[in-house]
Structure formats: structure tokens, C-alpha cells
Write a protein that holds these residues in place. Structure first.
Motif, PDB file in Angstrom:
ATOM      1  N   ASN A  24       0.839  -1.226  -0.075  1.00  0.00           N
ATOM      2  CA  ASN A  24      -0.224  -0.092  -0.015  1.00  0.00           C
ATOM      3  C   ASN A  24       0.710   1.356   0.055  1.00  0.00           C
ATOM      4  O   ASN A  24       0.508   2.244  -0.702  1.00  0.00           O
ATOM      5  N   GLU A  25       2.067   1.353   0.751  1.00  0.00           N
ATOM      6  CA  GLU A  25       2.870   2.397   0.717  1.00  0.00           C
ATOM      7  C   GLU A  25       3.448   2.652  -0.689  1.00  0.00           C
ATOM      8  O   GLU A  25       3.491   3.538  -1.105  1.00  0.00           O
ATOM      9  N   LYS A  26       3.962   1.450  -1.212  1.00  0.00           N
ATOM     10  CA  LYS A  26       4.497   1.531  -2.624  1.00  0.00           C
ATOM     11  C   LYS A  26       3.477   2.220  -3.510  1.00  0.00           C
ATOM     12  O   LYS A  26       3.987   3.027  -4.335  1.00  0.00           O
ATOM     13  N   LEU A  27       2.207   1.624  -3.486  1.00  0.00           N
ATOM     14  CA  LEU A  27       1.281   2.342  -4.635  1.00  0.00           C
ATOM     15  C   LEU A  27       1.092   3.737  -4.179  1.00  0.00           C
ATOM     16  O   LEU A  27       0.770   4.338  -5.062  1.00  0.00           O
ATOM     17  N   ALA A  28       0.859   4.101  -3.010  1.00  0.00           N
ATOM     18  CA  ALA A  28       0.739   5.488  -2.557  1.00  0.00           C
ATOM     19  C   ALA A  28       1.927   6.410  -3.248  1.00  0.00           C
ATOM     20  O   ALA A  28       1.595   7.309  -3.696  1.00  0.00           O
ATOM     21  N   PHE A  29       3.122   5.781  -3.056  1.00  0.00           N
ATOM     22  CA  PHE A  29       4.313   6.433  -3.658  1.00  0.00           C
ATOM     23  C   PHE A  29       4.285   6.661  -4.862  1.00  0.00           C
ATOM     24  O   PHE A  29       4.211   7.459  -5.757  1.00  0.00           O
ATOM     25  N   VAL A  30       3.793   5.543  -5.726  1.00  0.00           N
ATOM     26  CA  VAL A  30       3.573   5.573  -7.198  1.00  0.00           C
ATOM     27  C   VAL A  30       2.428   6.455  -7.760  1.00  0.00           C
ATOM     28  O   VAL A  30       2.693   7.238  -8.675  1.00  0.00           O
ATOM     29  N   SER A  31       1.609   6.365  -7.038  1.00  0.00           N
ATOM     30  CA  SER A  31       0.348   7.316  -7.649  1.00  0.00           C
ATOM     31  C   SER A  31       0.673   8.745  -7.261  1.00  0.00           C
ATOM     32  O   SER A  31       0.361   9.624  -7.958  1.00  0.00           O
ATOM     33  N   LEU A  32       1.656   9.150  -6.028  1.00  0.00           N
ATOM     34  CA  LEU A  32       2.010  10.380  -6.105  1.00  0.00           C
ATOM     35  C   LEU A  32       3.139  10.760  -7.165  1.00  0.00           C
ATOM     36  O   LEU A  32       3.004  11.887  -7.804  1.00  0.00           O
ATOM     37  N   SER A  33       3.811   9.957  -7.515  1.00  0.00           N
ATOM     38  CA  SER A  33       4.949  10.129  -8.433  1.00  0.00           C
ATOM     39  C   SER A  33       4.332  10.139  -9.806  1.00  0.00           C
ATOM     40  O   SER A  33       4.885  10.965 -10.372  1.00  0.00           O
TER      41      SER A  33
END
Length: 118
Positions: A24-33
Motif C-alpha cells: 500500500n505504501e508503494k502504491l501510494a508512492f507510485v500514485s504520487l509520483s
């Protein structure tokens, strides 16, 4: 109907939860990036579902939040991603039944309008 149960060690369950939190953290980072949009439109939903625009608009409107009525009155038809996510989590059978009731209600309203104009 019988249900199957699986027994899992607490350590294994905790590991799964930790991995899910990392994902979930990685997905949040990807969506922000990637500057993920905060809204979705019909084109986005048909891509997610892997169906055509014609199919969703003519046969499966229950896949669209509020049966295709935009959350925003101005501009293109779209919904906040959270609204779409909440709609999509609901059982599809419930959404289908609601859509059929919606269509029946619309039909009755049109008939009433026709009766009034006669």
C-alpha cells in the motif's frame, strides 16, 4: 453449502499484513509520483474493467457510480476515485438489482409524464 477454513499461525498472518502495508505504501508512492488523478471517468473505468464503452453504457451501467450520473454537474462525467472505489466494493448483485429498480422507476416516471400531457 460448506465453508472451508484454513488455520494460520499468527506470525504468518502478521507477515501478510506487513507485506500488504508495504504494498500500500508503494502504491501510494507510485500514485504520487505519477500524479494519479483524483477522479475517474468512463474511459478510465472501461479500461479498468476491460470492457468497451458501448458495453458499459448500454448493458452494464451498474458498473458506473450512480449508474453513470456524474458526481460533478459541470464538465465531463467523472467521480472522485474514492466514490468509484466505494461503489466498486459493493456486491455486483446489489448494484444490478438497484439498477433494474432505477430503470423501472424511470419508466414509471415517463409513463406518468405521458399521462399528464394527454
Amino acid at each position: 453449502m460448506s465453508e472451508e477454513y484454513a488455520i494460520m499461525r499468527q506470525a504468518d498472518f502478521d507477515k501478510i499484513l506487513a507485506e500488504l502495508a508495504q504494498m500500500n505504501e508503494k502504491l501510494a508512492f507510485v500514485s504520487l509520483s505519477c500524479r494519479m488523478p483524483e477522479t475517474v471517468d468512463i474511459v478510465d473505468i472501461v479500461k479498468i474493467k476491460g470492457i468497451s464503452r458501448t458495453q458499459i453504457m448500454e448493458k452494464e451501467r451498474y458498473l458506473l457510480p450512480n449508474f453513470g450520473q456524474s458526481q460533478y454537474p459541470d464538465g465531463p462525467t467523472r467521480w472522485d476515485y474514492q466514490v468509484y472505489e466505494a461503489w466498486n466494493r459493493r456486491p455486483i448483485e446489489d448494484r444490478k438489482a438497484e439498477y433494474l429498480a432505477y430503470l423501472e422507476n424511470e419508466r414509471k416516471m415517463r409513463l406518468n409524464q405521458q399521462e399528464k400531457t394527454r
